[in-house]
Scaffold this motif. Structure first.
Motif, short mmCIF file in Angstrom:
data_model
loop_
_atom_site.label_atom_id
_atom_site.label_comp_id
_atom_site.label_asym_id
_atom_site.label_seq_id
_atom_site.Cartn_x
_atom_site.Cartn_y
_atom_site.Cartn_z
N CYS A 327 0.84 -1.20 0.00
CA CYS A 327 0.00 0.00 0.00
C CYS A 327 0.88 1.25 0.00
N ASN A 366 -6.70 0.00 -1.53
CA ASN A 366 -6.94 -0.33 -0.12
C ASN A 366 -7.12 -1.83 0.05
N CYS A 383 -0.63 -0.77 5.80
CA CYS A 383 -2.07 -0.52 5.86
C CYS A 383 -2.63 -1.20 7.11
#
Ligand SMILES: C[S@@+](CC[C@H](N)C(=O)[O-])C[C@H]1O[C@@H](n2cnc3c(N)ncnc32)[C@H](O)[C@@H]1O
Length: 402
Positions: A327, A366, A383
């Protein structure tokens, strides 16, 4: 071959013939040609073609796509639609038949009736410009693309450019045709400063160095730069994230191009089956050796989790498809598809990557999206990972939908 496939094929072939540039690096800040003073006039496709392309072009949810900061590489097939627009660009300087503009978004470009968004190169938006065609109103220019007579400004013989490979309009066989194309680079001053390939001259204009020569047969061509060897930059070995990954074999610095790779297969999610069986045995074996997700999907699953979106479809790579995801805070490599060379290029997008560190690209924005599309729970460390409860809820919701 569908209209979409034909179109995208012609786009790629056209770029190969006409340009040394063509980095199709996507950019979430893609300027909408409707912004500012720009007046869109249309897209190239006829209504029917558009319907078909909608039906056959893959969605962005099927392959890697990035969508974050200016370094984002979200590849979306819609970005490669031939945007034709009445547009102007302020403060343009002409260099070697190319234009460099210092402002964005596109605002006004008085001598053209169409601008074709080709893609991106080193963060620079690259456009092709078609000069105004005499005696045609803007609307006629659009609706009559196919019949529009070539202008005489920029002669190219039809032997150079087969009609079927011209996305800007058809070229009659056996005639001298003019494509009237220019290349246009649009860059904002801030990103120019971070672009190692660009420099500003005394007049304040940006100059962009060409990419190093590259072709699949580098060794056959004395004029080409030496072949780009990814092994000089990284190795593929087991990763703590799962399966294999790419690891720096030396310190790498921002902007270094670490991989230039041509695909084993360009296809769509709809034609993969037949395209796969046209490959050589070695290429088929290389695809079957790529990461295979759990589940009943078989080859479809391999394509789903390993493919990159490219103009008009998806592509699988022997090396690029080995890169794991991270991420935004952890990702250290950006990628883009160089249409002119039919090659995926990866470059470092952080200040420095120390030797031994894993090289990571971004597949999606995400963890939820990653789970939905690729079926894995991200453990990149950058993340907040999905909890078991969130995963369960996802499955319940999916079950309720279907
Ligand atoms: C395109 S493959 C990447 C290369 C793969 N590791 C291999 O062995 O070939 C994508 C798969 O790698 C794994 N993967 C990649 N990034 C990951 C991450 N951040 N966390 C967990 N698994 C990851 C997932 O199984 C994902 O479906």
């Amino acid at each position: 071959m569908s209209a979409w496939d034909q179109f995208s094929q012609s786009f790629v072939e056209d770029d190969r013939q006409h340009s040394d540039h063509g980095m199709a690096t996507p950019d979430p800040e893609l300027p909408k040609l409707t912004e500012g003073n720009t007046t869109p006039i249309s897209v190239l496709k006829s209504k029917d073609d558009k319907e078909e392309s909608k039906a056959t072009s893959p969605t962005s949810s099927d392959s890697f796509s990035e969508s974050d900061d200016a370094g984002g590489d979200a590849l979306s097939s819609s970005q490669f639609e031939p945007y034709f627009a009445l547009a102007d660009i302020k403060r343009v300087s002409r260099m070697d038949n190319r234009y460099v503009a210092l402002t964005r978004p596109i605002q006004a470009y008085p001598d053209s009736d169409a601008i074709f968004l080709k893609g991106y190169r080193n963060g620079i938006q690259v456009f092709q410009v078609r000069p105004k065609q005499p005696n045609l109103s803007a609307q006629e220019n659009v609706t009559d693309q196919a019949e529009a007579p070539p202008s005489s400004s920029d002669s190219v013989t039809s032997q150079d450019v087969p009609a079927s490979t011209d996305p800007l309009g058809s070229v009659s066989p056996n005639t001298t045709a003019s494509l009237g194309r220019e290349e246009l680079y649009v860059k904002d001053e801030a990103s120019a400063l971070t672009d190692p390939a660009a420099h500003v001259d005394d007049a304040g204009d940006y100059h962009v160095s060409p990419w190093p020569a590259f072709s699949k047969n580098d060794e056959d061509d004395e004029n080409d730069a030496p072949p780009h060897r990814y092994q000089d930059f990284f190795e593929i070995r087991p990763s703590p994230l799962g399966g294999l990954g790419a690891f720096a074999v030396r310190d790498l610095k921002h902007g270094e191009t670490i991989l230039i790779e041509q695909p084993i297969l360009c296809t769509t999610h709809f034609s993969f089956g037949s395209d796969f069986y046209k490959l050589s045995e070695d290429d088929r074996a290389a695809i079957l050796a790529l990461h295979s997700p759990d589940g009943p999907d078989g080859i479809d699953g391999i394509v789903r989790v390993n493919s990159f979106q490219i103009p008009g479809g998806v592509a699988l790579f022997q090396v690029a498809s080995r890169f794991n995801h991270a991420c935004a805070p952890v990702r250290n490599v950006r990628y883009g598809y160089d249409v002119a060379r039919n090659a995926m290029t990866f470059s470092i997008n952080v200040y420095r990557v120390p030797r031994g560190a894993e090289l990571l690209i971004m597949y999606g924005s995400n963890p939820f999206e990653l789970y939905r599309i690729f079926g894995f729970r991200c453990s990149c460390g950058g993340c907040v990972p999905l909890t078991r409860r969130e995963v369960d809820r996802f499955h319940t919701q999916a079950y309720n939908i279907y």
